[in-house]
Design a protein around this motif. Structure first.
Motif, PDB file in Angstrom:
ATOM      1  N   HIS A 166      23.130  73.971  47.546  1.00  0.00           N
ATOM      2  CA  HIS A 166      22.423  75.201  47.130  1.00  0.00           C
ATOM      3  C   HIS A 166      23.429  76.297  46.778  1.00  0.00           C
ATOM      4  O   HIS A 166      23.270  76.997  45.769  1.00  0.00           O
ATOM      5  N   GLN A 167      24.441  76.453  47.588  1.00  0.00           N
ATOM      6  CA  GLN A 167      25.465  77.481  47.313  1.00  0.00           C
ATOM      7  C   GLN A 167      26.197  77.175  46.002  1.00  0.00           C
ATOM      8  O   GLN A 167      26.525  78.086  45.235  1.00  0.00           O
ATOM      9  N   PHE A 200      22.889  56.492  50.994  1.00  0.00           N
ATOM     10  CA  PHE A 200      21.877  55.431  50.975  1.00  0.00           C
ATOM     11  C   PHE A 200      20.563  55.857  51.621  1.00  0.00           C
ATOM     12  O   PHE A 200      19.604  55.098  51.624  1.00  0.00           O
ATOM     13  N   THR A 201      20.537  57.080  52.166  1.00  0.00           N
ATOM     14  CA  THR A 201      19.352  57.493  52.936  1.00  0.00           C
ATOM     15  C   THR A 201      18.779  58.857  52.563  1.00  0.00           C
ATOM     16  O   THR A 201      17.632  59.142  52.882  1.00  0.00           O
ATOM     17  N   SER A 202      19.581  59.714  51.922  1.00  0.00           N
ATOM     18  CA  SER A 202      19.189  61.129  51.891  1.00  0.00           C
ATOM     19  C   SER A 202      18.457  61.556  50.616  1.00  0.00           C
ATOM     20  O   SER A 202      19.079  61.912  49.599  1.00  0.00           O
ATOM     21  N   ILE A 203      17.147  61.590  50.717  1.00  0.00           N
ATOM     22  CA  ILE A 203      16.355  62.150  49.625  1.00  0.00           C
ATOM     23  C   ILE A 203      16.563  63.663  49.585  1.00  0.00           C
ATOM     24  O   ILE A 203      16.493  64.294  48.521  1.00  0.00           O
ATOM     25  N   ALA A 204      16.886  64.266  50.736  1.00  0.00           N
ATOM     26  CA  ALA A 204      17.140  65.717  50.769  1.00  0.00           C
ATOM     27  C   ALA A 204      18.362  66.091  49.923  1.00  0.00           C
ATOM     28  O   ALA A 204      18.320  67.062  49.147  1.00  0.00           O
ATOM     29  N   ALA A 245      18.355  68.135  46.333  1.00  0.00           N
ATOM     30  CA  ALA A 245      19.211  69.319  46.144  1.00  0.00           C
ATOM     31  C   ALA A 245      20.071  69.146  44.892  1.00  0.00           C
ATOM     32  O   ALA A 245      20.197  70.065  44.067  1.00  0.00           O
ATOM     33  N   LEU A 246      20.651  67.969  44.727  1.00  0.00           N
ATOM     34  CA  LEU A 246      21.519  67.733  43.556  1.00  0.00           C
ATOM     35  C   LEU A 246      20.738  67.812  42.243  1.00  0.00           C
ATOM     36  O   LEU A 246      21.290  68.207  41.213  1.00  0.00           O
ATOM     37  N   LYS A 247      19.466  67.461  42.296  1.00  0.00           N
ATOM     38  CA  LYS A 247      18.631  67.571  41.076  1.00  0.00           C
ATOM     39  C   LYS A 247      18.551  69.008  40.585  1.00  0.00           C
ATOM     40  O   LYS A 247      18.298  69.258  39.414  1.00  0.00           O
ATOM     41  N   SER A 253      23.370  58.058  43.012  1.00  0.00           N
ATOM     42  CA  SER A 253      23.743  57.630  41.652  1.00  0.00           C
ATOM     43  C   SER A 253      22.661  57.946  40.621  1.00  0.00           C
ATOM     44  O   SER A 253      22.942  58.070  39.426  1.00  0.00           O
ATOM     45  N   ARG A 254      21.410  58.085  41.093  1.00  0.00           N
ATOM     46  CA  ARG A 254      20.303  58.385  40.166  1.00  0.00           C
ATOM     47  C   ARG A 254      20.502  59.721  39.459  1.00  0.00           C
ATOM     48  O   ARG A 254      19.975  59.924  38.365  1.00  0.00           O
ATOM     49  N   VAL A 255      21.225  60.651  40.117  1.00  0.00           N
ATOM     50  CA  VAL A 255      21.374  61.986  39.521  1.00  0.00           C
ATOM     51  C   VAL A 255      22.833  62.344  39.225  1.00  0.00           C
ATOM     52  O   VAL A 255      23.094  63.410  38.679  1.00  0.00           O
ATOM     53  N   ALA A 256      23.755  61.442  39.590  1.00  0.00           N
ATOM     54  CA  ALA A 256      25.172  61.743  39.345  1.00  0.00           C
ATOM     55  C   ALA A 256      25.459  61.697  37.847  1.00  0.00           C
ATOM     56  O   ALA A 256      24.926  60.853  37.122  1.00  0.00           O
ATOM     57  N   THR A 257      26.304  62.603  37.394  1.00  0.00           N
ATOM     58  CA  THR A 257      26.764  62.559  36.004  1.00  0.00           C
ATOM     59  C   THR A 257      27.694  61.361  35.816  1.00  0.00           C
ATOM     60  O   THR A 257      27.696  60.708  34.777  1.00  0.00           O
TER      61      THR A 257
END
Ligand code: CA2
Length: 147
Positions: A63-64, A81-85, A89-91, A118-122
């Motif tokens: 967030h920062q 492998f676990t953190s939807i949170a 946030a990365l989205k 990896s779903r949201v990593a550039t």
């Protein structure tokens, strides 16, 4: 002057160099931090290097980063492998974000194969050992400069 690159490290990475050197090498996280600061400085960037064993603290760093960072390099460790949170946030962070792993997670047990991040990593930097951090900074500098 660019905003700093945030380099975020997840749980247990504070123990780097102290256990399992056959997987993670002998370099400590303090050594990696030093190498990152030097590499970034040579490229005209600053780095804000953090480690936390707490998921919410990593979320708050993301967030920062929304206001304070030009890009994020993140080794989420087991939270990969676990953190939807952390994924959510990365989205919300639009600039480049690089997921990094010291070890080649795909050559390891299957619990290490399915990254949510990896779903949201550039881009992804995997299996280069501690050198991966400097390689990711180099790549990030290129992406930020091009944008
Ligand atoms: O290879 C990586 O960078 C990892 O993100 C490291 C995580 C692991 O869960 C990922 O699958 C891959 C684990 C970090 C644990 O760090 C330790 C450091 C020293 C001794 C034991 C664990």
């Amino acid at each position: 002057m660019n905003k700093p690159i945030f380099i975020l490290n997840g749980p247990n990475l504070n123990l780097l160099g102290q256990r399992e050197p056959h997987i993670y090498g002998t370099t400590t996280l303090a050594d990696i931090r030093e190498r990152c600061l030097n590499k970034a400085k040579a490229l005209g960037f600053a780095v804000d290097f953090r480690q936390s064993n707490f998921e919410g603290e990593l979320v708050e760093s993301v967030h920062q980063a929304r206001t304070d960072a030009c890009g994020i390099i993140i080794n989420p460790a087991a939270y990969t492998f676990t953190s939807i949170a952390i994924l959510d946030a990365l989205k919300t962070f639009d600039p480049p974000k690089i997921e990094l792993h010291i070890s080649n997670v795909h050559a390891r047990e299957s619990i290490y194969h399915n990254s949510l991040i990896s779903r949201v990593a550039t881009a992804i930097m995997i299996g280069f050992g501690a050198d991966g951090y400097e390689l990711a900074i180099q790549a990030m500098a290129g992406m930020v400069t091009r944008d």
